[in-house]
Design a protein around this motif. Structure first.
Motif, PDB file in Angstrom:
ATOM      1  N   LEU A   1       0.837  -1.207   0.000  1.00 35.44           N
ATOM      2  CA  LEU A   1       0.000   0.000   0.000  1.00 35.44           C
ATOM      3  C   LEU A   1       0.869   1.254   0.000  1.00 35.44           C
TER       4      LEU A   1
ATOM      5  N   THR B   1      -8.246   2.829  -3.120  1.00 33.67           N
ATOM      6  CA  THR B   1      -7.292   2.935  -2.020  1.00 33.67           C
ATOM      7  C   THR B   1      -8.018   3.102  -0.694  1.00 33.67           C
TER       8      THR B   1
ATOM      9  N   VAL C   1       0.874   4.163  -2.960  1.00 34.24           N
ATOM     10  CA  VAL C   1       0.592   5.586  -2.701  1.00 34.24           C
ATOM     11  C   VAL C   1       1.805   6.433  -3.079  1.00 34.24           C
TER      12      VAL C   1
END
Length: 183
Positions: free
Chosen positions: A95, A138, A99
């Protein structure tokens, strides 16, 4: 656990900056996904978004859009795999990497697209839909790790749909990704 706690401030700030960038320019240009999508929005997944006016399939978008959507899909697959193996640290790493790529590569390389004067440019609208889809997905992916931030993102991105969308990110299905779409 300490490593996860140490990485959160950098992750949260980077994600919030991407979200803020999107909100500022979407408001300036009048990008309103709730007006482009009629009927039930549900969980605002790719199937629901594909029915929206101005939303084009990934294969019709720019190479940069296809790249970040591919990264998003790979991240979904990796996070599900790692969480199924009870490896939350590695899931968070994926993750964080996504990002970082979204912020430092996609948004940075797409700034000119968002800054175009022609508000109806296909390339500009594609950039908005791509970033919107990335942020929505997300928010679902980070829900188990940062529940309040994910809910805040969901309320700001999907809340505009009112009763046509699921009322909480925590009531959405977890994005699983599709291995057949990985390029």
């Amino acid at each position: 656990e300490q490593s996860i706690k140490d990485s959160i401030p950098e992750f949260l700030l980077r994600l919030w900056n991407v979200f803020s960038f999107f909100v500022i320019y979407a408001n300036m240009d009048g990008f309103a996904p709730e007006e482009s999508l009629s009927g039930d929005a549900g969980q605002l997944n790719r199937d629901a978004l594909s029915a929206a006016k101005g939303f084009r399939p990934a294969e019709q978008r720019s190479e940069l859009d296809r790249w970040v959507l591919n990264e998003l899909n790979q991240t979904c697959l990796a996070v599900v795999e790692r969480m199924d193996a009870y490896d939350n640290y590695a899931a968070c790493g994926h993750l964080n990497d996504f990002v970082d790529a979204l912020s430092n590569w996609y948004v940075r390389r797409s700034r000119d697209r968002f800054w175009r004067h022609d508000k109806q440019s296909t390339d500009k609208i594609d950039a908005y839909w791509t970033l919107y889809e990335c942020l929505l997905t997300t928010s679902k992916l980070i829900a188990p790790f940062v529940p309040f931030l994910s809910e805040n993102l969901w309320q700001n991105l999907a809340g505009v749909f009112g009763e046509r969308a699921v009322e909480s990110v925590h009531l959405c299905d977890f994005p699983e990704g599709d291995a057949s779409t990985v390029d």
